[in-house]
Write an enzyme that holds these catalytic residues in place. Structure first.
Site, PDB file in Angstrom:
ATOM      1  N   LYS A   1      32.979  49.422  36.484  1.00 29.55           N
ATOM      2  CA  LYS A   1      33.303  48.962  35.133  1.00 29.55           C
ATOM      3  C   LYS A   1      32.396  47.649  35.047  1.00 29.55           C
ATOM      4  O   LYS A   1      32.674  46.739  35.839  1.00 29.55           O
ATOM      5  CB  LYS A   1      34.473  48.850  34.825  1.00 29.55           C
ATOM      6  CG  LYS A   1      35.067  50.290  34.870  1.00 29.55           C
ATOM      7  CD  LYS A   1      36.702  50.458  34.683  1.00 29.55           C
ATOM      8  CE  LYS A   1      37.412  51.580  35.135  1.00 29.55           C
ATOM      9  NZ  LYS A   1      37.723  51.562  36.658  1.00 29.55           N
TER      10      LYS A   1
ATOM     11  N   ASP B   1      37.400  55.659  41.252  1.00 30.57           N
ATOM     12  CA  ASP B   1      37.254  54.953  40.177  1.00 30.57           C
ATOM     13  C   ASP B   1      37.320  53.640  40.658  1.00 30.57           C
ATOM     14  O   ASP B   1      38.248  53.161  41.060  1.00 30.57           O
ATOM     15  CB  ASP B   1      38.408  55.199  39.077  1.00 30.57           C
ATOM     16  CG  ASP B   1      38.430  54.297  38.019  1.00 30.57           C
ATOM     17  OD1 ASP B   1      37.605  54.723  37.281  1.00 30.57           O
ATOM     18  OD2 ASP B   1      39.198  53.322  37.892  1.00 30.57           O
TER      19      ASP B   1
ATOM     20  N   HIS C   1      34.506  47.828  30.569  1.00 28.06           N
ATOM     21  CA  HIS C   1      35.877  47.838  30.798  1.00 28.06           C
ATOM     22  C   HIS C   1      36.926  47.623  29.794  1.00 28.06           C
ATOM     23  O   HIS C   1      38.169  48.193  29.758  1.00 28.06           O
ATOM     24  CB  HIS C   1      36.102  46.782  31.969  1.00 28.06           C
ATOM     25  CG  HIS C   1      37.382  46.992  32.880  1.00 28.06           C
ATOM     26  ND1 HIS C   1      37.206  46.796  34.479  1.00 28.06           N
ATOM     27  CD2 HIS C   1      38.577  47.663  32.704  1.00 28.06           C
ATOM     28  CE1 HIS C   1      38.688  47.018  34.714  1.00 28.06           C
ATOM     29  NE2 HIS C   1      39.061  47.654  33.752  1.00 28.06           N
TER      30      HIS C   1
ATOM     31  N   TYR D   1      38.750  44.811  40.116  1.00 35.77           N
ATOM     32  CA  TYR D   1      39.560  44.687  41.092  1.00 35.77           C
ATOM     33  C   TYR D   1      39.428  44.129  42.496  1.00 35.77           C
ATOM     34  O   TYR D   1      40.054  44.265  43.376  1.00 35.77           O
ATOM     35  CB  TYR D   1      39.611  46.400  41.571  1.00 35.77           C
ATOM     36  CG  TYR D   1      39.938  47.505  40.231  1.00 35.77           C
ATOM     37  CD1 TYR D   1      40.491  46.812  38.973  1.00 35.77           C
ATOM     38  CD2 TYR D   1      39.364  48.612  40.268  1.00 35.77           C
ATOM     39  CE1 TYR D   1      40.513  47.595  37.943  1.00 35.77           C
ATOM     40  CE2 TYR D   1      39.688  49.494  39.341  1.00 35.77           C
ATOM     41  CZ  TYR D   1      40.420  49.057  38.068  1.00 35.77           C
ATOM     42  OH  TYR D   1      40.565  49.749  36.903  1.00 35.77           O
TER      43      TYR D   1
END
Length: 315
Positions: free
Chosen positions: A78, A44, A111, A49
């Site tokens: 995302k 994921d 997201h 990030y």
């Protein structure tokens, strides 16, 4: 017990994946390499990030070594909120694919339903620290995501942090061509999300639980913040099964037919978190774990409460 969830578009998502959020620079690469060696196949990821290029290095290395083939992996990423304008969606996905060194994603999620002002800043804020929204509608963003499926950049599309009402809006959208395959939401015993999960599953939308361990390292966690991993009732269930509290919390989601993505960069924990297919929680265990009165949402995005699409007012 199922080890995969069948997606509406025909894909098979491993029910257990590795979360990579908060995996700081330098740690994500090694975590992903180790996880693949242990047997994880569902990863994921997200633009937010800021570690996708490291993950891409790890994936390339493991594929070159012949440890895993691309078709055995299930890679999720995302679309971040600053790319909700229709004209920005394809480019955002291309950036993620380039960083991950992949030709396609197995699943691409919006997201969150809220669009933010476009630009370099991930969380553009005004003078009061509140988020600056974009003038976008998530239904239009969805149409641009549908086009990614058409051109083969992604196999399936879904959403994250959508509430019951927002899922309904999306399903009721005139001319909807691709139903959301997945809704990724925060879920753990202090935020079980029973109604939302049942609703999604009743509509054929798979659910993935993030923060399943209660995000013990969440920035800004209070010292007095009671940790799920230290909860006496959870510890008692773990002891009974000769498992760790983390393994119990992961198993809880699997038995709800919910995909689960615990994050760790520690080899020992990455391996431990994967050893959850050799025991079963009893009906009584499940009742205890889903019956806590305490409520705590870790990812509340409180700086976005002014947004027209803020999702956490009801679910």
């Amino acid at each position: 017990m199922a080890t995969h969830l069948e997606l509406p578009a025909g894909g098979r998502m491993p029910i257990l994946g590795l979360g990579t959020w908060q995996a700081v620079q330098g740690a994500a690469r090694d975590a992903v390499k180790f996880a693949i060696d242990v047997g994880y196949r569902h990863l994921d990821c997200a633009h937010l990030y800021q570690n996708e290029s490291e993950i891409g290095d790890a994936l390339r290395q493991k594929m070159e070594q012949g440890v895993v083939r691309r078709e055995e992996l299930f890679v999720v990423s995302k679309l971040w909120s600053t790319f909700h304008e229709r004209s920005l969606v394809k480019e955002a996905c291309q950036k993620t694919l380039a960083a991950l060194q992949l030709d396609y994603l197995d699943l691409y999620l919006m997201h969150c339903p809220m669009g933010f002002k476009a630009g370099e800043e991930l969380f553009p804020a005004d003078g009061n620290g509140m988020i600056i929204p974009s003038d976008t509608d998530f239904l239009d963003t969805w149409e641009a995501m549908e086009e990614l499926v058409d051109v083969g950049m992604v196999k399936a599309i879904g959403v994250s942090n959508f509430n019951h009402k927002q899922i309904n809006q999306l399903l009721g959208k005139p001319g909807l061509r691709h139903k959301p395959a997945n809704n990724q939401i925060e879920s753990h015993p202090y935020l079980p999300q029973e109604e939302l999960i049942k609703f999604c599953q009743s509509k054929g939308i798979s659910v993935t639980a993030y923060c399943p361990l209660g995000a013990p390292n969440w920035p800004g966690s209070k010292p007095d913040h009671i940790s799920l991993l230290d909860d006496p009732q959870i510890k008692e269930i773990a002891l009974k099964h000769n498992k760790t509290p983390a393994q119990v919390l992961i198993r809880l989601q699997i038995q709800r037919n919910v995909s689960v993505i615990p994050k760790s960069v520690t080899p020992q924990r990455i391996e431990e978190n994967f050893k959850v297919f050799d025991f079963e929680l009893t009906g009584e265990d499940m009742q205890t774990l889903l019956g806590f009165k305490k409520r705590h949402r870790i990812c509340a995005l409180s700086q976005c409460k002014n947004h027209k699409d803020y999702p956490f007012l009801e679910d």
